[in-house]
Design an enzyme around this catalytic site. Structure first.
Site, mmCIF file in Angstrom:
data_model
loop_
_atom_site.group_PDB
_atom_site.id
_atom_site.type_symbol
_atom_site.label_atom_id
_atom_site.label_comp_id
_atom_site.label_asym_id
_atom_site.label_seq_id
_atom_site.Cartn_x
_atom_site.Cartn_y
_atom_site.Cartn_z
ATOM 1 C CE LYS A 1 2.743 -4.330 9.056
ATOM 2 N NZ LYS A 1 1.960 -3.628 8.031
ATOM 3 C CE LYS B 1 -4.157 1.789 2.231
ATOM 4 N NZ LYS B 1 -5.180 1.516 3.263
ATOM 5 C CG HIS C 1 -8.352 -39.235 8.308
ATOM 6 N ND1 HIS C 1 -8.605 -40.545 8.640
ATOM 7 C CD2 HIS C 1 -9.160 -38.948 7.248
ATOM 8 C CE1 HIS C 1 -9.502 -41.051 7.799
ATOM 9 N NE2 HIS C 1 -9.850 -40.096 6.953
ATOM 10 N N GLY D 1 -6.292 -3.364 3.889
ATOM 11 C CA GLY D 1 -5.526 -4.472 3.323
ATOM 12 C C GLY D 1 -6.308 -5.756 3.185
ATOM 13 N NE ARG D 2 -9.310 -6.316 8.845
ATOM 14 C CZ ARG D 2 -8.668 -5.242 9.305
ATOM 15 N NH1 ARG D 2 -7.418 -5.008 8.915
ATOM 16 N NH2 ARG D 2 -9.239 -4.408 10.149
ATOM 17 C CD GLU E 1 -4.799 -7.420 9.921
ATOM 18 O OE1 GLU E 1 -3.775 -8.122 10.019
ATOM 19 O OE2 GLU E 1 -5.078 -6.779 8.888
ATOM 20 C CD GLU F 1 6.989 -7.926 7.334
ATOM 21 O OE1 GLU F 1 6.543 -8.299 8.438
ATOM 22 O OE2 GLU F 1 6.709 -6.820 6.823
#
Length: 569
Positions: free
Chosen positions: A496, A206, A385, A268-269, A354, A212
């Site tokens: 961050k 953004k 399982h 963002g999400r 979030e 990262e």
């Protein structure tokens, strides 16, 4: 003043929880033969069965009253009209505008944002068509065969999940890769099999300052220059950016016309509907990307106009509130019985946790009730399982969302039949148990475990868009009822900021940190000072116009130099 836990409706729900603690879901079916028909909904290609829940009619009606007495309808109208409902960051929340397929304007600060959104879509379409048709060439004149999206969080999870879910629609001559983890093994593994002449990188950040993402982007840039022999001027044919920070993207080496912008009001999400969805459009094509938006728009309209007691997102949200706030559920399992949706639980994990992982209300007061659940899950047949044992016989109370597609592919009919019948059997078993009625028997499964079942008639772009929007609005409804801000993420920002500070201070003997952190910092510092080549993965990129030959070893940066100063998302 809105005081949720002191309201008459809240108190009534607390009483209903006590009164119904010995009720069994199976008894609700025995008493009402029409329960399935009454407690199921269909919207387009989505069908929701919520009849296998611990809900009497009185509980359901009281939950609806809880929503009616909450700020939900007000905040819903504010969100769709562009009001500033993200109060802590002073922003509107307009992911719904990105998929607005109607003719109504959306006004933000007195200006209609729809023309900008339409212009962004046209730019996305032109670029997508060029790459998919082979008109966009790399530096050597070859067409693009591999697309690598570099991002993290919402810039990765949404596009990654959608591209994998819609793999049958993917361009037959292109492959798509996603790099998010800062672990160097991740990017090394992906770059190892790529040809720089035919690879396109999308740097999705953004603000173009996410630590990262920039570390991975610079490593990809270094790899490209080193293995192609190109000069910086050729970067523009292989690197594009999705960002609000055009200047920083251009400084990195992206051509101005290859920067796909979006807006600060895109969280963002919630960003896959924006230019962050570029890898989706490249994978499935622009027309099908629009179908994804149209599916979400259909759910938006349903959410806006359907009565609360017939509203899919509202119903799912209120069922969740019932379990979280009145029956003590701490987690929510999402179990897709569809391998194509294997990344959906991770996507929904970020969306929900979030958004609603908050402990203060909109006025900054501590809440005295539980908010967002821990969301987790994986594909169903594998889960059977692994962790289903705990769900059937354990002491934890875990509501479940089962999700499946009814679509049958030719040649795998037996597989799809087994998949769907396994899901139906599990939903039945969770509700009914084994009918022994003897909970002292170690073989007994007591049942009375609730679940929702969501069926898609096909896993198409349209239906997937509607499914994603369904969960977005569910999270929004819960946040509105809980009176929390679902659109900021200060806990993420704290991590961050501290990562940046520790990177800067690791060379000094700072007393700002606790003894544990200081001790661990010294171990890391010592490791990097004693390990030959340990810091070379983060080499500084060459200046514009320079090139690195394959035999050159790029200069290493110190830990302090390697770290971006920014903490923005």
């Amino acid at each position: 003043m809105y005081n949720l836990s002191s309201s008459v409706t809240w108190k009534k729900l607390e009483q209903l929880a006590r009164d119904s603690q010995n009720d069994r879901i199976t008894d609700y079916f025995t008493a009402d033969a029409s329960r399935f028909d009454r407690m199921s909904l269909k919207l387009g290609g989505l069908f929701l069965d919520y009849s296998k829940n611990s809900l009497s009619d009185e509980i359901f009606k009281t939950l609806i009253k809880l929503a009616e007495h909450s700020p939900l309808r007000q905040r819903q109208a504010q969100m769709f009209s562009g009001d500033m409902i993200n109060v802590t960051e002073k922003r509107p929340v307009l992911h719904t505008a990105l998929r607005n397929r109607g003719n109504e304007p959306v006004i933000v600060n007195g200006q209609n944002v729809m023309p900008e959104i339409q212009a962004g879509l046209k730019k996305l379409q032109a670029f997508t068509d060029q790459v998919r048709n082979g008109e966009w060439k790399g530096f050597s004149g070859k067409r693009i065969r591999n697309v690598v999206n570099i991002g993290i969080g919402g810039s990765d999870l949404g596009p990654n999940m959608v591209c994998r879910a819609l793999l049958p629609y993917q361009h037959p001559e292109m492959k798509f890769h996603f790099i998010s983890n800062v672990d160097g093994q991740h990017i090394k593994k992906i770059l190892k099999g790529l040809d720089p002449e035919t690879t396109l990188f999308i740097v999705s950040t953004k603000t173009f300052s996410t630590q990262e993402t920039l570390l991975n982007a610079n490593t990809a840039k270094q790899w490209f220059l080193e293995h192609s022999g190109c000069k910086g001027a050729d970067l523009g044919k292989h690197f594009v950016a999705v960002s609000t920070n055009k200047a920083a993207a251009m400084e990195f080496g992206v051509n101005e016309q290859s920067i796909f912008e979006f807006w600060a009001w895109v969280g963002g999400r919630y960003s896959l509907w924006s230019s962050i969805g570029l890898p989706i459009a490249l994978s499935i094509g622009y027309d099908r990307f629009i179908e994804l938006l149209e599916g979400a728009f259909e759910m938006d309209q349903h959410f806006l106009h359907a009565p609360l007691d017939q509203n899919m997102p509202v119903i799912l949200a209120l069922i969740g509130i019932w379990y979280i706030n009145f029956l003590g559920a701490e987690t929510q399992a999402v179990i897709p019985y569809d391998q194509a949706l294997h990344q959906l639980p991770s996507f929904l994990q970020q969306l929900d946790m979030e958004s609603n992982g908050k402990s203060v209300d909109m006025e900054g007061n501590p809440v005295d009730y539980a908010t967002g659940p821990i969301v987790w899950g994986q594909t169903g047949s594998n889960g059977q399982h692994a962790f289903f044992q705990l769900l059937h016989q354990g002491t934890r109370f875990v509501p479940i969302d089962f999700i499946a597609s009814l679509q049958v592919d030719e040649g795998t009919e037996a597989h799809q039949f087994a998949l769907l019948t396994n899901m139906l059997a599990q939903a039945n078993a969770f509700m009914n148990g084994d009918a022994t009625g003897n909970q002292q028997d170690y073989t007994s499964c007591p049942g009375n475990r609730p679940s929702n079942v969501l069926l898609l008639d096909q896993l198409t772009p349209h239906n997937l868009g509607a499914l994603i929007a369904l969960y977005e609005h569910k999270v929004f409804v819960q946040g509105s009822v809980w009176n929390i801000n679902s659109f900021d993420q200060w806990g993420v920002q704290l991590g961050k900021r501290l990562a940046t500070e520790i990177s800067r201070n690791i060379e000094s003997k700072s007393i700002e940190y606790d003894a544990s952190t200081q001790g661990l910092m010294q171990i890391v510092k010592q490791h990097f000072s004693e390990s030959p080549g340990a810091a070379k993965n983060c080499a500084s990129e060459p200046q514009s116009g320079q090139s690195l030959k394959k035999s050159q070893t790029p200069p290493a940066k110190t830990i302090k130099q390697r770290t971006s100063a920014s903490t923005a998302p």
